[in-house]
Design a protein around this motif. Structure first.
Motif, PDB file in Angstrom:
ATOM      1  N   UNK A  50     -13.969 -10.822 -18.241  1.00 50.51           N
ATOM      2  CA  UNK A  50     -15.185 -10.595 -17.449  1.00 50.51           C
ATOM      3  C   UNK A  50     -14.883 -10.801 -15.960  1.00 50.51           C
ATOM      4  N   UNK A  51     -13.766 -11.523 -15.699  1.00 56.64           N
ATOM      5  CA  UNK A  51     -13.307 -11.659 -14.317  1.00 56.64           C
ATOM      6  C   UNK A  51     -14.155 -12.580 -13.477  1.00 56.64           C
ATOM      7  N   UNK A  52     -14.913 -13.447 -14.122  1.00 53.60           N
ATOM      8  CA  UNK A  52     -15.783 -14.324 -13.340  1.00 53.60           C
ATOM      9  C   UNK A  52     -14.991 -15.323 -12.510  1.00 53.60           C
ATOM     10  N   UNK A  53     -13.889 -15.812 -13.127  1.00 55.98           N
ATOM     11  CA  UNK A  53     -13.154 -16.857 -12.401  1.00 55.98           C
ATOM     12  C   UNK A  53     -12.253 -16.287 -11.310  1.00 55.98           C
ATOM     13  N   UNK A  54     -11.601 -15.194 -11.634  1.00 53.33           N
ATOM     14  CA  UNK A  54     -10.706 -14.585 -10.632  1.00 53.33           C
ATOM     15  C   UNK A  54     -11.118 -13.131 -10.448  1.00 53.33           C
ATOM     16  N   UNK A  60       0.848  -1.194   0.000  1.00 48.17           N
ATOM     17  CA  UNK A  60       0.000   0.000   0.000  1.00 48.17           C
ATOM     18  C   UNK A  60       0.876   1.234   0.000  1.00 48.17           C
ATOM     19  N   UNK A  61       0.472   2.375  -0.506  1.00 49.93           N
ATOM     20  CA  UNK A  61      -0.816   2.607  -1.150  1.00 49.93           C
ATOM     21  C   UNK A  61      -0.781   2.368  -2.666  1.00 49.93           C
ATOM     22  N   UNK A  62       0.263   1.684  -3.145  1.00 48.48           N
ATOM     23  CA  UNK A  62       0.394   1.575  -4.598  1.00 48.48           C
ATOM     24  C   UNK A  62      -0.740   0.776  -5.247  1.00 48.48           C
ATOM     25  N   UNK A  63      -0.973   1.085  -6.507  1.00 49.24           N
ATOM     26  CA  UNK A  63      -1.968   0.371  -7.293  1.00 49.24           C
ATOM     27  C   UNK A  63      -1.211  -0.668  -8.115  1.00 49.24           C
ATOM     28  N   UNK A  64      -1.758  -1.862  -8.155  1.00 45.61           N
ATOM     29  CA  UNK A  64      -1.050  -2.941  -8.855  1.00 45.61           C
ATOM     30  C   UNK A  64      -1.652  -3.145 -10.232  1.00 45.61           C
ATOM     31  N   UNK A  65      -0.798  -3.113 -11.213  1.00 45.33           N
ATOM     32  CA  UNK A  65      -1.239  -3.439 -12.559  1.00 45.33           C
ATOM     33  C   UNK A  65      -0.694  -4.838 -12.848  1.00 45.33           C
ATOM     34  N   UNK A  66      -1.589  -5.830 -12.743  1.00 40.96           N
ATOM     35  CA  UNK A  66      -1.144  -7.211 -12.927  1.00 40.96           C
ATOM     36  C   UNK A  66      -1.330  -7.595 -14.392  1.00 40.96           C
ATOM     37  N   UNK A  67      -0.184  -7.791 -15.064  1.00 47.07           N
ATOM     38  CA  UNK A  67      -0.244  -8.080 -16.501  1.00 47.07           C
ATOM     39  C   UNK A  67      -0.206  -9.590 -16.721  1.00 47.07           C
ATOM     40  N   UNK A  68      -1.211 -10.123 -17.455  1.00 47.80           N
ATOM     41  CA  UNK A  68      -1.238 -11.542 -17.769  1.00 47.80           C
ATOM     42  C   UNK A  68      -1.533 -11.678 -19.253  1.00 47.80           C
ATOM     43  N   UNK A  69      -1.001 -12.711 -19.860  1.00 46.77           N
ATOM     44  CA  UNK A  69      -1.275 -12.934 -21.287  1.00 46.77           C
ATOM     45  C   UNK A  69      -2.513 -13.807 -21.409  1.00 46.77           C
ATOM     46  N   UNK A  70      -3.339 -13.481 -22.401  1.00 48.60           N
ATOM     47  CA  UNK A  70      -4.606 -14.206 -22.576  1.00 48.60           C
ATOM     48  C   UNK A  70      -4.360 -15.674 -22.884  1.00 48.60           C
ATOM     49  N   UNK A  71      -3.207 -15.954 -23.517  1.00 48.15           N
ATOM     50  CA  UNK A  71      -2.983 -17.348 -23.915  1.00 48.15           C
ATOM     51  C   UNK A  71      -2.328 -18.174 -22.813  1.00 48.15           C
ATOM     52  N   UNK A  77      -3.004 -19.593 -18.843  1.00 49.46           N
ATOM     53  CA  UNK A  77      -4.071 -19.704 -17.842  1.00 49.46           C
ATOM     54  C   UNK A  77      -3.818 -18.734 -16.688  1.00 49.46           C
ATOM     55  N   UNK A  78      -4.851 -17.941 -16.351  1.00 47.67           N
ATOM     56  CA  UNK A  78      -4.715 -16.957 -15.271  1.00 47.67           C
ATOM     57  C   UNK A  78      -4.323 -17.608 -13.937  1.00 47.67           C
ATOM     58  N   UNK A  79      -4.689 -18.872 -13.837  1.00 46.53           N
ATOM     59  CA  UNK A  79      -4.350 -19.578 -12.595  1.00 46.53           C
ATOM     60  C   UNK A  79      -2.835 -19.631 -12.410  1.00 46.53           C
ATOM     61  N   UNK A  80      -2.115 -19.567 -13.529  1.00 49.26           N
ATOM     62  CA  UNK A  80      -0.659 -19.651 -13.445  1.00 49.26           C
ATOM     63  C   UNK A  80       0.016 -18.283 -13.373  1.00 49.26           C
ATOM     64  N   UNK A  81      -0.793 -17.208 -13.301  1.00 49.61           N
ATOM     65  CA  UNK A  81      -0.178 -15.884 -13.372  1.00 49.61           C
ATOM     66  C   UNK A  81       0.487 -15.498 -12.038  1.00 49.61           C
ATOM     67  N   UNK A  82       1.821 -15.375 -12.033  1.00 43.03           N
ATOM     68  CA  UNK A  82       2.495 -14.993 -10.789  1.00 43.03           C
ATOM     69  C   UNK A  82       2.089 -13.589 -10.348  1.00 43.03           C
ATOM     70  N   UNK A  83       1.707 -12.750 -11.316  1.00 38.65           N
ATOM     71  CA  UNK A  83       1.324 -11.382 -10.972  1.00 38.65           C
ATOM     72  C   UNK A  83       0.051 -11.399 -10.134  1.00 38.65           C
TER      73      UNK A  83
END
Ligand code: GDP
Length: 717
Positions: free
Chosen positions: A224-228, A171-182, A184-190
């Motif tokens: 849409x962010x339904x899963x995460x 805090x108070x920083x805003x996090x921009x978590x960059x993930x590639x669409x190809x 799986x978001x489940x594997x995104x370390x960000x």
């Protein structure tokens, strides 16, 4: 318009220059993501230029703190190319850089400067980009997470990068978590890292890159962010330039247009697939998804603005507290006394001149004269030793002086000639050169002692310059002075006139010199006596040595007379009575007592009635005569050394200080000079910190007031 973000970004940079502590941090957007997730592409899309380091060999090794400053392009220049530039605040000499290729090169160099064994550094690079095409934002680019550790990217590096990111996503920083669409978001370390510090996603924005690499319906589903779920949601983007880029690059030679091409391609992509993402004009009942770099920018601006606005009160209080502490310290430590680098330099120079002036009393005419006299008196004693004390006829001269019937004219010309030789040895002993060197050495020692004392211990550069230019002045004057002195004492080489008064004082000085010499010999003799074990033993030893010398002399004579004889060489004396060291002592003691006897003889002569008569008795009393000569030489030399060397030096030195230290430094060098002194540096730092905090607090308070004014009106509308 409040322009809150813009103003707070300015405040943020001021605060960063004051303090790196967390309490005084205004929110910034931190960009995290794994390697090749498209982090750089997103940042470049926001800025509208390619400027980040590229390459396979992990090119982001340090955080890049990117401050974007929106400049409204004024009406007059709106048709011409708007002024866009980057500035590296810690490297002001680079100035405003208008070429983004240069910015990219500089960033690459700064990153590659991190030694390989260190791999990543948490020392951030600051870069500010001003342009009419960027929003007001602060973004921090961090090294990408490593997915798989390998040979050249070991486990240790992986942890190091994670720790670095960890530090920034607080805090108070805003996090921009960059993930590639190809991927799986489940594997995104960000996302994983952000969830740890921000489980609800109230300060995390997800950016899904490479939307063109998955089917649009899949892409839409991801963002849409339904899963995460993330409270601030996801934005989908396409940031890659068309595949013809390589050709385009070579044709156009300009990278800038590539990002434009990328923007166009992104627009096309989301336009073509509008039905999946809820493009313009089609609401379809469902919630509209956030897509496109343009949307991302807006989103970032909104989120940063509201985050800044929320931090306003907290940061104002924190600054207030810091300021109180700084003001208190300033009062306690420095009693509110303000200084500037300029005032310090001026004071230092004044002190230097004052110190120099104090010291110059050591170079008053009487002081210099007595130094020169001492030098010449020593020389005089050497000449006496060489011509008189080693002459076996000298006692004879003393006896002659006692005989009242003998007038100076009756005296053997041997003595008259000897006196002339002595006098000319003295006058022709290179007095110009030696006396000048003596005084110049004194001046050099004086300057060296100033240059090695406080405060110049802190300013080695300035000390070196002082030594250098003062030595240069001396070098320039020395030859001239020596010639001048030599020239002025020239008459004494031919003729020396002296009156009764001069004679009397010369005789007294010679007497004093003899007393000194006698007590010096006495002292040495008593040292030897102590070593040998009392006067009785010493007498025995001296007697032995005298016999030995007589025997040696006799043998030498015999040898010279009859070189061919082979007679028995063993001394008749008891050779074992004394050790070789004692024999050496004995020889010294013999010399000393002979010398003492002679000196005492001459001392009596100096005190005799004859010597008191006056200068016409000079041949009987060479000591008095030479003392007068030495005095005259010292007097004349002093006069000319004073004019040619000292006065010049005393005139030039303070002026050189002014021109080479005071006026020769520019603002930057003056600041650097002052900061070399740790006491001054601390004083300046505290003062500057207090000033900046005051300035920041004023700006913050006016923003708070504005915000208070704005809010009720907002509610009314
Ligand atoms: P970083 O390592 O996270 O900074 O990733 P880069 O921005 O360097 O991108 C990694 C690779 O992905 C590069 O080859 C980019 O050209 C490519 N890339 C980035 N964004 C996109 C995108 O939206 N679509 C496609 N197809 N490729 C992309």
């Amino acid at each position: 318009l409040l322009q809150l973000t813009k103003k707070l970004i300015e405040i943020r940079s001021v605060l960063l220059s004051v303090d790196q502590s967390d309490a005084l941090k205004l929110p910034s957007i931190v960009v995290i993501g794994s390697q090749s997730s498209g982090k750089s592409s997103v940042l470049e899309a926001i800025v509208g230029h390619e400027f980040l380091p590229k390459g396979d060999n992990m090119v982001t090794r340090r955080p890049i703190e990117l401050t974007l400053v929106h400049k409204s392009s004024n009406a007059a220049s709106s048709s011409s190319t708007p002024e866009e530039y980057g500035v590296f605040p810690s490297m002001p000499h680079l100035g405003k850089i208008t070429s983004f290729a240069t910015i990219q090169r500089t960033l690459t160099e700064l990153n590659l400067a991190v030694p390989p064994e260190q791999a990543v550094s948490d020392d951030p690079i600051q870069l500010q980009i001003s342009s009419p095409n960027v929003p007001d934002l602060t973004l921090i680019d961090l090294p990408g997470y490593i997915q798989l550790s390998s040979m050249d990217q070991p486990e240790q590096l992986k942890t190091k990068i994670s720790a670095l990111c960890e530090k920034y996503i607080r805090e108070p920083n805003i996090i921009l978590a960059v993930c590639a669409a190809d991927v799986d978001l489940a594997n995104s370390p960000a996302l994983r890292a952000s969830r740890r510090v921000d489980p609800l996603g109230t300060r995390t924005i997800g950016v899904v890159t490479k939307m063109d690499l998955v089917k649009p319906e899949i892409g839409a589903q991801i963002i849409s962010g339904d899963r995460y779920p993330l409270h601030l949601g996801y934005v989908g983007v396409v940031c890659k330039a068309p595949p013809t880029s390589g050709v385009l690059k070579s044709i156009m030679g300009e990278k800038e247009n590539l990002t434009q091409a990328a923007v166009k391609r992104e627009e096309e992509f989301f336009g073509e697939n509008a039905k999946y993402f809820g493009g313009k004009g089609r609401l379809g009942g469902e919630k509209r998804l956030l897509v496109g770099t343009h949307t991302l920018r807006r989103r970032l601006m909104d989120v940063l603005e509201s985050s800044m606005s929320a931090s306003l009160h907290g940061i104002t209080n924190a600054v207030q507290l810091e300021l109180e502490e700084a003001a208190y310290q300033f009062k306690v430590q420095y009693n509110d006394r303000r200084i500037t680098s300029e005032s310090y330099v001026a004071e230092t120079v004044d002190a230097l001149k004052a110190r120099f002036k104090d010291y110059t009393s050591q170079f008053s005419k009487p002081a210099v004269r007595s130094k020169l006299k001492a030098m010449l008196d020593d020389r005089l004693m050497d000449i006496l030793e060489q011509l008189y004390w080693t002459d076996s006829r000298t006692p004879e001269l003393t006896k002659l002086a006692d005989d009242r019937r003998i007038s100076p004219e009756d005296l053997d010309s041997y003595w008259k000639y000897k006196l002339e030789t002595a006098s000319s040895l003295l006058t022709k002993s290179g007095i110009g050169r030696d006396s000048t060197a003596l005084v110049a050495d004194g001046l050099r020692g004086l300057i060296d002692s100033i240059a090695t004392g406080e405060p110049f211990t802190f300013h080695p550069g300035a000390a070196e310059r002082i030594v250098e230019f003062s030595h240069a002045i001396l070098r320039e004057r020395m030859g001239l002075t020596a010639d001048q002195v030599e020239n002025c004492i020239k008459p004494y080489k031919y003729e020396i006139e002296m009156d009764d008064r001069e004679w009397a004082s010369g005789r007294e000085r010679a007497e004093k010199k003899f007393e000194e010499e006698i007590s010096r010999c006495d002292l040495k003799l008593s040292e030897i006596r102590k070593r040998v074990g009392g006067s009785r033993r010493l007498n025995g030893l001296v007697g032995h040595v005298a016999d030995l010398e007589k025997w040696e002399e006799a043998r030498l004579k015999r040898r010279l007379a009859m070189p061919m004889t082979t007679e028995d060489d063993t001394p008749i004396l008891d050779a074992y009575k004394y050790s070789p060291a004692q024999i050496v002592d004995g020889r010294h003691a013999l010399l000393l007592s002979n010398r003492l006897a002679l000196l005492k003889l001459r001392q009596t002569a100096l005190k005799s009635r004859r010597c008191r008569l006056g200068p016409d008795q000079a041949a009987f009393c060479p000591e008095a005569f030479l003392a007068v000569v030495a005095d005259k030489l010292a007097y004349t030399s002093t006069m000319f050394i004073n004019i040619e060397l000292l006065e010049q030096f005393f005139y030039q030195f303070p002026r050189e200080i002014d021109s080479r230290i005071l006026y020769d430094l520019n603002r930057e060098q003056i600041a650097k000079f002052a900061r070399e002194n740790p006491k001054i540096r601390h004083h300046l730092d505290l003062q500057e910190r207090k000033d900046k905090l005051e300035q920041v607090l004023r700006s913050l308070q006016s923003l708070v007031n504005l915000q208070n004014d704005q809010q009720p009106r907002g509610r009314r509308e």
